[in-house]
Design a protein around this motif. Structure first.
Motif, short mmCIF file in Angstrom:
data_model
loop_
_atom_site.label_atom_id
_atom_site.label_comp_id
_atom_site.label_asym_id
_atom_site.label_seq_id
_atom_site.Cartn_x
_atom_site.Cartn_y
_atom_site.Cartn_z
N ASP A 1 0.77 -1.28 -0.06
CA ASP A 1 -0.06 0.02 -0.14
C ASP A 1 0.75 1.31 0.06
O ASP A 1 1.62 1.51 0.85
CB ASP A 1 -0.93 -0.02 1.23
N VAL A 2 0.95 2.14 -1.20
CA VAL A 2 1.73 3.38 -1.19
C VAL A 2 0.81 4.40 -0.70
O VAL A 2 -0.13 4.80 -0.93
CB VAL A 2 1.97 3.49 -2.91
N GLY A 3 1.88 5.10 0.25
CA GLY A 3 1.18 6.41 0.83
C GLY A 3 0.11 6.22 1.53
O GLY A 3 -1.03 6.53 1.69
N THR A 4 0.48 5.08 2.84
CA THR A 4 -0.72 4.47 3.35
C THR A 4 -1.47 5.46 4.41
O THR A 4 -2.44 5.23 4.76
CB THR A 4 -0.19 3.39 4.17
N GLY A 5 -0.70 6.54 4.66
CA GLY A 5 -1.39 7.30 5.56
C GLY A 5 -1.61 6.96 6.93
O GLY A 5 -0.89 6.51 7.43
N THR A 6 -3.00 6.87 7.39
CA THR A 6 -3.28 6.21 8.52
C THR A 6 -3.38 4.77 8.55
O THR A 6 -3.41 4.15 9.87
CB THR A 6 -5.04 6.65 8.89
N THR B 1 -1.63 -1.12 -3.95
CA THR B 1 -2.81 -0.08 -4.01
C THR B 1 -2.31 1.31 -3.54
O THR B 1 -1.22 1.37 -2.91
CB THR B 1 -3.71 -0.70 -2.90
N CYS B 2 -3.26 2.19 -4.12
CA CYS B 2 -2.58 3.61 -3.97
C CYS B 2 -3.82 4.65 -4.00
O CYS B 2 -4.54 4.59 -4.81
CB CYS B 2 -1.38 4.05 -4.63
N ASN B 3 -3.97 5.25 -2.86
CA ASN B 3 -5.17 6.54 -3.01
C ASN B 3 -3.99 7.75 -3.19
O ASN B 3 -3.66 8.43 -2.36
CB ASN B 3 -5.69 6.67 -1.86
N PRO B 4 -3.63 7.97 -4.40
CA PRO B 4 -2.67 8.80 -4.70
C PRO B 4 -2.96 10.47 -4.60
O PRO B 4 -4.13 10.70 -4.46
CB PRO B 4 -2.24 8.67 -6.23
N PRO B 5 -1.88 11.41 -4.34
CA PRO B 5 -2.26 12.85 -4.16
C PRO B 5 -2.49 13.12 -5.51
O PRO B 5 -2.16 12.80 -6.71
CB PRO B 5 -0.73 13.28 -3.91
N TYR B 6 -3.69 13.98 -5.79
CA TYR B 6 -4.23 14.34 -7.06
C TYR B 6 -4.50 15.81 -7.48
O TYR B 6 -4.92 15.94 -8.47
CB TYR B 6 -5.86 13.45 -6.95
#
Length: 235
Positions: A43-48, A110-115
């Motif tokens: 998981d890329v840029g997992t944050g929390t 997986t990644c919820n990337p900066p957008y």
């Protein structure tokens, strides 16, 4: 002030030290990504740590690596993981994804990337880094993910609708092809706001479908409830 934690059915996300809080995008991606057959997940840029924990709940065997560049977020993600039932299967690494290396290739990334690549940046530098492509843009995400995937591996991301063509074009450049695409609508009758994309290294016909979060009666749709119902307390 934002709630310092978000309670799911099987785990709690503390988020007071993270720039980006729990949101629908992360839950959608963690619930939608095809994880059943994955042994090694990144998981890329997992944050929390949200998506990593959602995937751990769904897949009872996978080893999950969660990479996060921000030290405070990585620390809080690690605490969230340690409080969860799956702390023996999730490793949080504080590192820039662009320099991240692994001896293991991954079945799923997986990644919820900066957008907000062209939007005015907010004054909070941590929130700005989390929301804007300051350090991780689509090119670096797709290029490096391709290097880390195993032969049958998949990359799954969620992006704003207006960036679909750009992202798919970049993916093709690096030998990644869309095999599933889900248009996410907040409510029936309105344009879709998000796109869930699954990429493979094999160019096969792309399956396209739609997901409505709310139906015409303003209630959560049955499809949305089925997708995220095992996570949210009120479902």
């Amino acid at each position: 002030m934002s709630n310092p934690y978000f309670q799911f059915k099987k785990f709690t996300i503390w988020q007071d030290r993270c720039a980006m809080k729990v949101g629908t995008d992360g839950v959608l991606l963690g619930a939608w990504a095809p994880s059943d057959n994955a042994q090694n997940i990144l998981d890329v840029g997992t944050g929390t740590g949200l998506i990593a924990l959602l995937l751990a709940q769904r897949n009872k065997e996978a080893s999950i690596t969660a990479v996060e560049i921000d030290t405070e977020a990585a620390s809080q993600a690690e605490e969230n993981v340690m409080r969860s039932p799956w702390n023996d299967r999730i490793q949080v690494i504080c590192e820039n994804f662009r320099s991240f290396e692994s001896d293991t290739t991954f079945d799923l990334i997986t990644c919820n990337p900066p957008y907000f690549t062209n939007a005015l940046k907010c004054p909070d530098i941590k929130r700005s880094m989390a929301r804007h492509a300051l350090d991780l843009n689509y090119i670096s995400l797709l290029e490096h993910s391709r290097e880390l995937l195993c032969e049958q591996g998949l990359l799954c991301i969620i992006i704003p609708a207006q960036q679909e063509v750009e992202v798919v074009d970049i993916a093709w450049r690096y030998g990644l092809y869309p095999i599933r695409l889900t248009y996410v609508y907040t409510i029936m009758g309105k344009p879709h706001r998000r796109v869930l994309l699954c990429f493979s290294q094999h160019d096969t016909p792309c399956i396209k479908d739609k997901l409505y979060i709310k139906d015409s009666t303003q209630f959560f749709s049955s499809e949305y409830r089925q997708l995220v119902g095992e996570f949210y307390l009120n479902m």
